[in-house]
Motif scaffolding. Structure first.
Motif, PDB file in Angstrom:
ATOM      1  N   GLU A  12      47.935  25.071 137.189  1.00 50.39           N
ATOM      2  CA  GLU A  12      47.102  25.018 138.392  1.00 50.39           C
ATOM      3  C   GLU A  12      45.624  25.172 138.044  1.00 50.39           C
ATOM      4  O   GLU A  12      45.258  26.012 137.224  1.00 50.39           O
ATOM      5  N   PRO A  13      44.751  24.386 138.657  1.00 51.02           N
ATOM      6  CA  PRO A  13      43.316  24.510 138.364  1.00 51.02           C
ATOM      7  C   PRO A  13      42.728  25.791 138.943  1.00 51.02           C
ATOM      8  O   PRO A  13      43.070  26.194 140.051  1.00 51.02           O
ATOM      9  N   CYS A  53      42.873  25.762 133.470  1.00 49.61           N
ATOM     10  CA  CYS A  53      44.131  26.389 133.888  1.00 49.61           C
ATOM     11  C   CYS A  53      44.391  27.583 132.982  1.00 49.61           C
ATOM     12  O   CYS A  53      43.971  27.608 131.823  1.00 49.61           O
ATOM     13  N   VAL A  54      45.089  28.569 133.524  1.00 52.04           N
ATOM     14  CA  VAL A  54      45.351  29.790 132.772  1.00 52.04           C
ATOM     15  C   VAL A  54      46.199  29.497 131.535  1.00 52.04           C
ATOM     16  O   VAL A  54      46.030  30.114 130.495  1.00 52.04           O
ATOM     17  N   GLU A  89      42.241  29.160 127.072  1.00 58.63           N
ATOM     18  CA  GLU A  89      42.121  30.473 126.458  1.00 58.63           C
ATOM     19  C   GLU A  89      40.678  30.708 126.024  1.00 58.63           C
ATOM     20  O   GLU A  89      40.174  30.047 125.129  1.00 58.63           O
ATOM     21  N   ILE A  90      40.042  31.668 126.667  1.00 59.43           N
ATOM     22  CA  ILE A  90      38.648  32.003 126.380  1.00 59.43           C
ATOM     23  C   ILE A  90      38.645  33.178 125.410  1.00 59.43           C
ATOM     24  O   ILE A  90      39.285  34.198 125.666  1.00 59.43           O
ATOM     25  N   ILE A  91      37.932  33.038 124.295  1.00 60.11           N
ATOM     26  CA  ILE A  91      37.912  34.126 123.315  1.00 60.11           C
ATOM     27  C   ILE A  91      37.052  35.280 123.827  1.00 60.11           C
ATOM     28  O   ILE A  91      36.031  35.065 124.481  1.00 60.11           O
ATOM     29  N   SER A  92      37.506  36.485 123.550  1.00 61.55           N
ATOM     30  CA  SER A  92      36.714  37.649 123.954  1.00 61.55           C
ATOM     31  C   SER A  92      35.448  37.676 123.111  1.00 61.55           C
ATOM     32  O   SER A  92      35.451  37.342 121.940  1.00 61.55           O
ATOM     33  N   GLY A  93      34.370  38.047 123.713  1.00 57.64           N
ATOM     34  CA  GLY A  93      33.101  38.075 123.002  1.00 57.64           C
ATOM     35  C   GLY A  93      32.304  36.795 123.156  1.00 57.64           C
ATOM     36  O   GLY A  93      31.131  36.748 122.846  1.00 57.64           O
ATOM     37  N   GLY A  94      32.939  35.723 123.602  1.00 58.38           N
ATOM     38  CA  GLY A  94      32.228  34.478 123.849  1.00 58.38           C
ATOM     39  C   GLY A  94      32.083  33.589 122.632  1.00 58.38           C
ATOM     40  O   GLY A  94      32.663  33.839 121.576  1.00 58.38           O
ATOM     41  N   TYR A  95      31.285  32.550 122.781  1.00 59.51           N
ATOM     42  CA  TYR A  95      31.102  31.508 121.769  1.00 59.51           C
ATOM     43  C   TYR A  95      29.680  31.540 121.239  1.00 59.51           C
ATOM     44  O   TYR A  95      28.754  31.973 121.926  1.00 59.51           O
ATOM     45  N   GLY A  96      29.507  31.050 120.019  1.00 62.29           N
ATOM     46  CA  GLY A  96      28.202  31.065 119.357  1.00 62.29           C
ATOM     47  C   GLY A  96      27.157  30.208 120.034  1.00 62.29           C
ATOM     48  O   GLY A  96      25.975  30.531 120.011  1.00 62.29           O
ATOM     49  N   ASP A  97      27.562  29.114 120.654  1.00 53.43           N
ATOM     50  CA  ASP A  97      26.661  28.260 121.425  1.00 53.43           C
ATOM     51  C   ASP A  97      27.510  27.381 122.340  1.00 53.43           C
ATOM     52  O   ASP A  97      28.734  27.386 122.269  1.00 53.43           O
ATOM     53  N   VAL A 154      37.354  25.327 124.794  1.00 48.96           N
ATOM     54  CA  VAL A 154      38.281  25.591 125.891  1.00 48.96           C
ATOM     55  C   VAL A 154      38.523  24.279 126.619  1.00 48.96           C
ATOM     56  O   VAL A 154      37.590  23.561 126.968  1.00 48.96           O
ATOM     57  N   GLU A 155      39.801  23.974 126.845  1.00 47.32           N
ATOM     58  CA  GLU A 155      40.146  22.721 127.503  1.00 47.32           C
ATOM     59  C   GLU A 155      39.845  22.790 128.995  1.00 47.32           C
ATOM     60  O   GLU A 155      40.216  23.742 129.679  1.00 47.32           O
ATOM     61  N   ALA A 156      39.152  21.798 129.501  1.00 43.81           N
ATOM     62  CA  ALA A 156      38.859  21.695 130.927  1.00 43.81           C
ATOM     63  C   ALA A 156      40.051  21.069 131.647  1.00 43.81           C
ATOM     64  O   ALA A 156      40.861  20.366 131.048  1.00 43.81           O
TER      65      ALA A 156
END
Length: 118
Positions: A31-32, A57-58, A62-70, A76-78
């Motif tokens: 689900e979006p 979608c959940v 999957e978003i990494i904790s701490g975020g991305y370098g740029d 992350v797949e849209a």
């Protein structure tokens, strides 16, 4: 129904009238949802934490904790993710099918393609 981008609603409407119970269960699992991917932006003596807002979608986003370098490194797949695109491609003969929904066109939030075109 929650309002999303036009392409999200268009694809959901396309699938809702065509899916059987198994296909609908797959769609529910993907689900979006509105999400944020944090990243760091640097330049000109500054360093800022920002977030890219996107629909994902959940199950696949999957978003990494701490975020991305740029921003470009966000992997992350849209939405629509590959499983949803594979559901839609089953109905590629329908007049309302959009060629942009093909699985090989799935992309990351950063705009890069997830899958190589073969």
């Amino acid at each position: 129904m929650a309002r999303f981008y036009d392409y999200v609603e268009e694809l959901l409407e396309f699938l809702f009238v065509r899916l059987d119970d198994d296909g609908f269960a797959t769609l529910v699992a993907h689900e979006p949802r509105r999400m944020l991917a944090p990243y760091i932006e640097t330049g000109r003596g500054r360093c800022e934490q920002r977030s890219a807002a996107f629909v994902g979608c959940v199950s696949c986003s999957e978003i990494i904790s701490g975020g991305y370098g740029d921003y470009q490194s966000i992997n992350v797949e849209a939405w629509p993710c590959r499983p949803v695109r594979e559901l839609a491609v089953l109905y590629a003969d329908a007049a309302e099918y959009n060629e942009g929904w093909r699985p090989e066109y799935a992309g990351f939030v950063s705009g890069r393609l997830v899958f190589e075109v073969s």
